[in-house]
Write an enzyme that holds these catalytic residues in place. Structure first.
Site, PDB file in Angstrom:
ATOM      1  N   HIS A  34     -23.828  38.592  -0.081  1.00  0.00           N
ATOM      2  CA  HIS A  34     -22.322  38.584   0.856  1.00  0.00           C
ATOM      3  C   HIS A  34     -22.609  39.674   1.712  1.00  0.00           C
ATOM      4  O   HIS A  34     -23.514  40.196   1.920  1.00  0.00           O
ATOM      5  CB  HIS A  34     -21.094  38.876  -0.177  1.00  0.00           C
ATOM      6  CG  HIS A  34     -21.328  40.048  -1.036  1.00  0.00           C
ATOM      7  ND1 HIS A  34     -21.759  41.328  -0.592  1.00  0.00           N
ATOM      8  CD2 HIS A  34     -21.442  40.242  -2.575  1.00  0.00           C
ATOM      9  CE1 HIS A  34     -21.806  42.201  -1.655  1.00  0.00           C
ATOM     10  NE2 HIS A  34     -21.624  41.643  -2.599  1.00  0.00           N
ATOM     11  N   HIS A  37     -24.310  42.755   0.931  1.00  0.00           N
ATOM     12  CA  HIS A  37     -25.856  42.683   1.135  1.00  0.00           C
ATOM     13  C   HIS A  37     -26.292  42.809   2.440  1.00  0.00           C
ATOM     14  O   HIS A  37     -27.277  43.468   2.646  1.00  0.00           O
ATOM     15  CB  HIS A  37     -26.335  41.654   0.161  1.00  0.00           C
ATOM     16  CG  HIS A  37     -25.865  41.425  -1.025  1.00  0.00           C
ATOM     17  ND1 HIS A  37     -25.103  40.704  -1.566  1.00  0.00           N
ATOM     18  CD2 HIS A  37     -26.470  42.360  -2.203  1.00  0.00           C
ATOM     19  CE1 HIS A  37     -24.852  40.931  -2.862  1.00  0.00           C
ATOM     20  NE2 HIS A  37     -25.739  41.992  -3.446  1.00  0.00           N
ATOM     21  N   LYS A 149     -20.655  51.391  -2.838  1.00  0.00           N
ATOM     22  CA  LYS A 149     -19.788  50.729  -3.959  1.00  0.00           C
ATOM     23  C   LYS A 149     -20.359  50.947  -5.412  1.00  0.00           C
ATOM     24  O   LYS A 149     -19.278  51.177  -6.366  1.00  0.00           O
ATOM     25  CB  LYS A 149     -19.617  49.315  -3.778  1.00  0.00           C
ATOM     26  CG  LYS A 149     -18.758  48.505  -4.749  1.00  0.00           C
ATOM     27  CD  LYS A 149     -18.421  47.104  -4.355  1.00  0.00           C
ATOM     28  CE  LYS A 149     -17.754  46.645  -5.692  1.00  0.00           C
ATOM     29  NZ  LYS A 149     -19.065  46.457  -6.662  1.00  0.00           N
ATOM     30  N   ARG A 187     -18.749  39.491  -7.799  1.00  0.00           N
ATOM     31  CA  ARG A 187     -17.918  39.131  -8.777  1.00  0.00           C
ATOM     32  C   ARG A 187     -16.474  38.656  -8.163  1.00  0.00           C
ATOM     33  O   ARG A 187     -15.580  38.094  -9.144  1.00  0.00           O
ATOM     34  CB  ARG A 187     -17.628  40.269  -9.767  1.00  0.00           C
ATOM     35  CG  ARG A 187     -18.940  40.484 -10.505  1.00  0.00           C
ATOM     36  CD  ARG A 187     -18.787  41.466 -11.883  1.00  0.00           C
ATOM     37  NE  ARG A 187     -20.099  41.416 -12.584  1.00  0.00           N
ATOM     38  CZ  ARG A 187     -21.034  42.137 -12.655  1.00  0.00           C
ATOM     39  NH1 ARG A 187     -21.077  43.120 -11.885  1.00  0.00           N
ATOM     40  NH2 ARG A 187     -22.139  42.134 -13.595  1.00  0.00           N
TER      41      ARG A 187
END
Ligand code: PAF
Length: 283
Positions: A34, A37, A149, A187
């Protein structure tokens, strides 16, 4: 862009680049790529001459009952993203390639793996540290890129690199957020529309806590209460932890001082989400 499924072939490709004097950047991932990344890959492409990305859903970092089986694996879409981002080689090994026999050697980083996510995810950081060691030994990068994160993961990897004298420099890149503040995560796709809306309370609570600290609040219990109040606006949010820790040692603080990490883990439905902010009171 080359795609390599074997350790031998990725080693050959990276070795050739290294012999040509290229600086090697490496982004380890579990796929389902996503914009978070992509930001790591873009940083690697900017800083290095040859970029390798690994896509491997590492079984040893999932505990029993976690989402290993249902973890998304959209390989074709991931390869497209890598190609577009300027990656030189994607290393996408099978489990058999990475763990051909029973694994008897583990990398266990102590102390900083115990608080925060370490409390509920038993063995998780041992799996992460072990697979990262294996990947670093396979790729031998000059730089490896991780996201803020996963603050505890980044701290564990930095500690491991330092303790084991691994010749790689860790670059930690800022958390990428959606417009509503929700930290981007593979997720998030498990969340229903309502739960996604509820999840925006996580970053709202972190922003509120940052305001409190910058306004001079030093009492950690007051800060944790403030975060809890915001999260409790959604009955769907189940708090796993709200912690205020020293940014380097990850040990709990009772009074704010220096560089602090405020970290949250919650469950919304069956989806576990984490987020954090760093606040430097010295600045
Ligand atoms: O952050 C991840 O995606 C994983 O923990 C990592 C670093 C790729 C190791 O499997």
């Amino acid at each position: 862009m080359k795609i390599s499924e074997t350790i031998k072939s990725v080693r050959e490709l990276v070795n050739t680049a290294r012999k040509a004097g290229k600086k090697i950047g490496f982004v380890p991932t579990m796929g389902a790529l996503h914009i978070g990344h992509i930001s790591l890959i873009e940083e690697a492409v900017k800083q290095c001459d040859f970029v390798a990305v690994s896509i491997f859903v590492n079984p040893t970092q999932f505990s029993v009952g976690e989402d290993f089986q249902k973890y998304p694996r959209p390989l074709q879409a991931d390869l497209e993203i890598c190609k577009k981002a300027g990656v030189d080689v994607v290393f996408a090994p099978s489990i058999k390639e990475m763990y051909p026999n029973e694994n008897l050697t583990w990398v266990n980083v102590e102390k900083i793996t115990e608080p925060l996510c370490g409390k509920s995810r038993h063995g998780h950081f041992r799996g992460v540290a072990t697979v990262c060691t294996k990947l670093f030994n396979i790729v031998v990068p000059d730089f490896a890129y991780f996201g803020q994160k996963d603050a505890q993961q980044a701290a564990v990897i930095k500690q491991m690199i330092s303790d084991l004298n691994m010749p790689v420099e860790i670059v930690v890149c800022p958390t990428v957020r959606e417009k509503d503040g929700l930290a981007v995560s593979s997720r998030n796709q498990y969340l229903s529309r309502q739960h996604k809306k509820d999840a925006t309370l996580i970053y709202k609570s972190l922003q509120k806590c940052q305001q409190m600290i910058l306004a001079g609040e030093e009492d950690v219990s007051v800060i944790i209460d403030g975060i809890g109040q915001i999260l409790s606006q959604s009955p769907a949010i189940e708090i796993e932890y709200i912690s205020v820790v020293d940014a380097q040692t990850l040990q709990n603080l009772t009074k704010i001082s220096g560089k602090v990490l405020v970290a949250i883990a919650v469950k919304i439905g069956s989806t576990r989400l984490i987020d954090n902010i760093l606040v430097d009171t010295n600045e």
